[in-house]
Write a protein that holds these residues in place. Structure first.
Motif, short mmCIF file in Angstrom:
data_model
loop_
_atom_site.label_atom_id
_atom_site.label_comp_id
_atom_site.label_asym_id
_atom_site.label_seq_id
_atom_site.Cartn_x
_atom_site.Cartn_y
_atom_site.Cartn_z
N GLY A 1 -14.54 28.47 -6.10
CA GLY A 1 -14.59 28.64 -4.46
C GLY A 1 -15.75 28.55 -3.91
N ILE A 2 -16.72 29.30 -4.45
CA ILE A 2 -18.19 29.37 -4.03
C ILE A 2 -18.80 27.86 -4.10
CG2 ILE A 2 -20.66 29.91 -4.19
CD1 ILE A 2 -19.51 32.64 -5.17
N ALA A 3 -18.34 26.92 -5.24
CA ALA A 3 -18.95 25.58 -5.38
C ALA A 3 -18.49 24.70 -4.41
CB ALA A 3 -18.69 25.21 -6.83
N ARG A 4 -17.07 24.80 -4.16
CA ARG A 4 -16.55 24.19 -3.18
C ARG A 4 -17.16 24.49 -1.58
NH1 ARG A 4 -11.39 22.15 -4.53
NH2 ARG A 4 -11.73 21.08 -6.69
N VAL A 5 -17.44 25.39 -1.55
CA VAL A 5 -18.17 25.91 -0.15
C VAL A 5 -19.41 25.21 0.01
CG1 VAL A 5 -19.17 27.71 1.28
CG2 VAL A 5 -17.00 28.24 0.18
N LYS A 6 -20.07 25.20 -1.18
CA LYS A 6 -21.47 24.54 -1.20
C LYS A 6 -21.51 23.12 -1.09
CE LYS A 6 -25.93 24.25 -1.97
NZ LYS A 6 -26.67 24.50 -3.36
N ASP A 7 -20.30 22.57 -1.61
CA ASP A 7 -19.91 21.14 -1.16
C ASP A 7 -19.84 20.76 0.17
OD1 ASP A 7 -20.24 20.34 -3.86
OD2 ASP A 7 -18.04 20.49 -4.29
N ALA A 8 -19.13 21.70 0.83
CA ALA A 8 -18.46 21.57 2.22
C ALA A 8 -19.93 21.77 3.41
CB ALA A 8 -17.37 22.44 2.46
N ILE A 9 -20.46 22.98 2.88
CA ILE A 9 -21.81 23.34 4.09
C ILE A 9 -23.05 23.21 3.61
CG2 ILE A 9 -20.16 24.65 5.38
CD1 ILE A 9 -21.65 27.02 4.25
N GLY A 10 -23.34 22.95 2.34
CA GLY A 10 -24.64 22.57 1.90
C GLY A 10 -25.45 24.18 2.31
N VAL A 11 -26.78 23.74 2.83
CA VAL A 11 -27.40 24.95 3.07
C VAL A 11 -27.60 24.70 4.83
CG1 VAL A 11 -29.64 26.22 2.76
CG2 VAL A 11 -28.87 24.89 0.80
N PRO A 12 -26.85 25.40 5.44
CA PRO A 12 -26.95 25.21 6.95
C PRO A 12 -28.23 25.72 7.59
CG PRO A 12 -25.12 26.40 6.22
CD PRO A 12 -25.87 26.34 5.08
N SER A 13 -28.96 24.99 8.41
CA SER A 13 -29.97 25.28 9.12
C SER A 13 -29.71 25.84 10.46
CB SER A 13 -30.82 24.01 9.12
OG SER A 13 -30.26 22.86 9.92
N GLU A 14 -28.60 26.02 10.91
CA GLU A 14 -28.33 26.36 12.26
C GLU A 14 -27.40 27.68 11.89
OE1 GLU A 14 -29.42 25.44 14.80
OE2 GLU A 14 -30.43 23.79 14.33
N PRO A 15 -27.39 28.66 12.88
CA PRO A 15 -26.20 29.60 12.74
C PRO A 15 -24.95 29.36 12.33
CG PRO A 15 -27.86 29.91 14.62
CD PRO A 15 -28.01 28.58 14.10
N ILE A 16 -24.25 30.33 11.42
CA ILE A 16 -22.87 29.66 10.95
C ILE A 16 -21.96 30.17 12.07
CG2 ILE A 16 -21.01 30.41 9.52
CD1 ILE A 16 -23.26 30.68 7.40
N THR A 17 -21.32 29.32 12.88
CA THR A 17 -20.29 29.71 13.85
C THR A 17 -18.65 30.28 13.32
OG1 THR A 17 -19.26 27.26 13.97
CG2 THR A 17 -21.34 27.72 15.26
N GLN A 18 -18.06 30.58 14.02
CA GLN A 18 -16.62 31.01 13.67
C GLN A 18 -15.96 29.76 13.06
OE1 GLN A 18 -15.42 32.92 17.54
NE2 GLN A 18 -15.42 35.01 16.27
N HIS A 19 -16.16 28.66 13.94
CA HIS A 19 -15.26 27.47 13.14
C HIS A 19 -16.10 27.09 11.87
CE1 HIS A 19 -14.10 23.37 13.14
NE2 HIS A 19 -15.11 22.78 12.85
N THR A 20 -17.34 27.13 11.49
CA THR A 20 -17.76 27.14 10.13
C THR A 20 -17.16 28.16 9.15
OG1 THR A 20 -19.87 26.26 11.09
CG2 THR A 20 -20.07 26.76 8.93
N GLU A 21 -17.08 29.24 9.65
CA GLU A 21 -16.48 30.24 8.78
C GLU A 21 -15.22 29.93 8.64
OE1 GLU A 21 -17.63 34.41 8.78
OE2 GLU A 21 -18.37 33.96 11.04
N MET A 22 -14.38 29.46 9.45
CA MET A 22 -12.75 28.87 9.00
C MET A 22 -13.04 28.12 7.96
SD MET A 22 -10.81 30.74 10.53
CE MET A 22 -9.33 29.84 10.02
#
Length: 513
Positions: A480-501
């Motif tokens: 699950g974590i590896a898939r999240v890393k695929d999807a968002i990488g290392v964000p350089s901006e604040p994580i929004t509620q949309h990104t949390e979904m």
């Protein structure tokens, strides 16, 4: 604190000692976390809290005040790595005055006197996520108020309830469904919850060298009472209930085994089954209460001229986990003397640290189910981006989740679980695993839940003792974590509620696979 203040403090950072740098880092994380973590969460995980009392109890700094207990909510905010906020409202059934209400304290959203549960300006079934009831008076709340509280509980709201000896607290708590049957709200015939008889629940701990307690004031000294915590699971994976789990850096055993003492406590009723209607399925479900702590009474305690006690023990903390049926969790405690200032004032800081963890655990455990998903899902992001667990457990930092071998997925998931355990408690690590899996692999989540007394049919019990589910759990969380890393990488901006979904849905897909 403004960002410019930290800019000035950071100019000479290389001249600071390691300890000074850590203090500065903690200040930045507390007040301006994005300077260190640019991906910091854009919104807060919010929990709405109501604390209600009556009679001689209040929220001030006097002996019967709850001011020390109330500090836990700001402590939890300050200690959090995931941007959490507790919105605390104080309600008193009477009008004790501004000082007793902490009316000018900005830590509280609102302070309400003459509080009534059937006043929609004060309370509705969706307004709060957890309710703390500290009862003193014997005059009962109205049937209309009971009905409103029932609706709140049956829609997932959590309740903590306590009184003291005899009928103290029965007015506020003694009519509430399930709560009224989890704790004795009056003397039940043998003097055990009385104030002075020999079978009273006198937990006062004698001073060193004494066999028994002779002074009522022993409840305010440096000596707490020792309690016995009920243990769950099988070796080596044995834990107390969530409420009595503690970070091993605070207490090496990982068990909260002390409480403030008092010469006449109340008592929890024997464990029993409650049949509740699941509001989602409309089916009836039977869930058993659990008494998770036992307190002890020395022989011969007189505590200020009372009849000498007979040695005995009694159930002092009880819980009801309504979550399998989508109703609210309940905690009952033998006495509010485990919380008020007079019983905390003599303790060392080390003892207070342990007691305060019990309070925090209640706050985390009894809140609405939907509120618990926010912090636990954020711990995934915290582990992934702060602790860099992908880089720590894979040879190729750019590898895609589909190419990661199972043994590395296992170490990724195990690393994340260990981070939760080290930063919170061993019980939080288990709750984290359950929360991460119960929506996508509910059968597996149920099998690892050692606190769920109904999790294993009798015919399957022996078989399950020989199966270790932990590797499967770790691999599921790791993928699950590896898939999240695929999807968002290392964000350089604040994580929004949309990104949390996106994070939630992506993790669920990986864990399910």
């Amino acid at each position: 604190m403004k960002e410019n203040d930290f800019t000035e403090r950071l100019k000479n950072v290389n001249q600071l000692t390691v300890a000074q740098q850590l203090l500065l880092r903690n200040d930045i994380l507390k007040f301006e976390a994005r300077l260190i973590r640019p991906w910091w969460f854009d919104s807060k995980c919010e929990v709405n809290v109501l604390v209600v009392t009556d009679g001689a109890l209040n929220f001030g700094i006097g002996g019967f005040g709850l001011s020390n207990f109330l500090t836990i909510f700001k402590k939890m905010e300050a200690e959090s790595n995931i941007n959490i906020k507790y919105n605390v409202t104080l309600g008193h059934r009477d009008t004790p005055g501004n000082l007793a209400m902490q009316a000018s304290n900005p830590d509280f959203v609102s302070t309400i006197t003459d509080f009534k549960f059937d006043n929609t300006n004060h309370f509705t079934k969706h307004k709060y996520d957890q309710v703390w009831l500290f009862g003193y008076n014997a005059s009962p709340i109205s049937d209309d108020e009971v009905e409103v509280i029932d609706k709140y509980m049956n829609h997932g709201g959590g309740v903590f309830a306590t009184g003291d000896h005899g009928s103290i607290g029965t007015g506020l708590c003694g009519k509430i469904t399930r709560v009224k049957e989890m704790r004795y709200w009056k003397d039940f015939g043998n003097g055990e919850v009385s104030m002075s008889q020999s079978r009273r629940n006198d937990t006062n701990t004698p001073h060193s060298g004494n066999v028994s307690s002779f002074n009522v004031g022993d409840q305010s000294d440096e000596y707490p009472q020792n309690i016995h915590a009920k243990m769950y699971g099988a070796a080596p994976n044995v834990l107390p209930h969530y409420l009595l789990s503690i970070k091993k850096s605070i207490k090496s055993s990982g068990i909260i085994d002390i409480m403030p003492d008092h010469p006449h406590e109340g008592e929890c009723q024997p464990e029993q089954n409650f049949v509740v209607k699941n509001p989602e399925t409309r089916n009836n479900q039977s869930i058993r209460t659990q008494n998770i702590a036992i307190s002890f009474v020395n022989a011969g305690n007189t505590s200020g001229g009372k009849t000498p006690t007979q040695a005995h023990c009694f159930a002092s903390i009880g819980v009801f986990d309504g979550r399998p049926a989508n109703v609210g969790r309940i905690v009952v405690d033998a006495t509010w003397h485990h919380f008020v200032n007079m019983n905390l004032q003599g303790f060392t800081q080390a003892t207070l640290d342990v007691i305060f963890e019990y309070y925090k655990n209640i706050a985390k455990w009894m809140t609405r189910k939907k509120r618990t998903f926010c912090p636990y899902r954020r711990y995934l992001v915290h582990a992934m981006l702060t602790e860099r667990i992908m880089e720590a457990n894979t040879l190729d930092i750019n590898i895609k989740s589909a190419d990661i071998p199972d043994d590395e997925l296992f170490t990724i998931g195990k690393h994340a679980i260990n981070i939760v355990e080290s930063e919170l408690t061993p019980a939080d690590a288990l709750e984290f695993k359950i929360a991460m899996l119960e929506t996508v692999v509910p059968t597996l989540a149920k099998k690892i839940n050692i606190w769920d007394l109904e999790r294993k049919p009798e015919a399957d019990f022996i078989h399950n003792q020989f199966i270790n589910y932990e590797p499967l759990v770790a691999v599921a969380i790791g993928l699950g974590i590896a898939r999240v890393k695929d999807a968002i990488g290392v964000p350089s901006e604040p994580i929004t509620q949309h990104t949390e979904m996106i994070i939630q849905n992506t993790f669920d897909e990986g864990a399910a696979e």
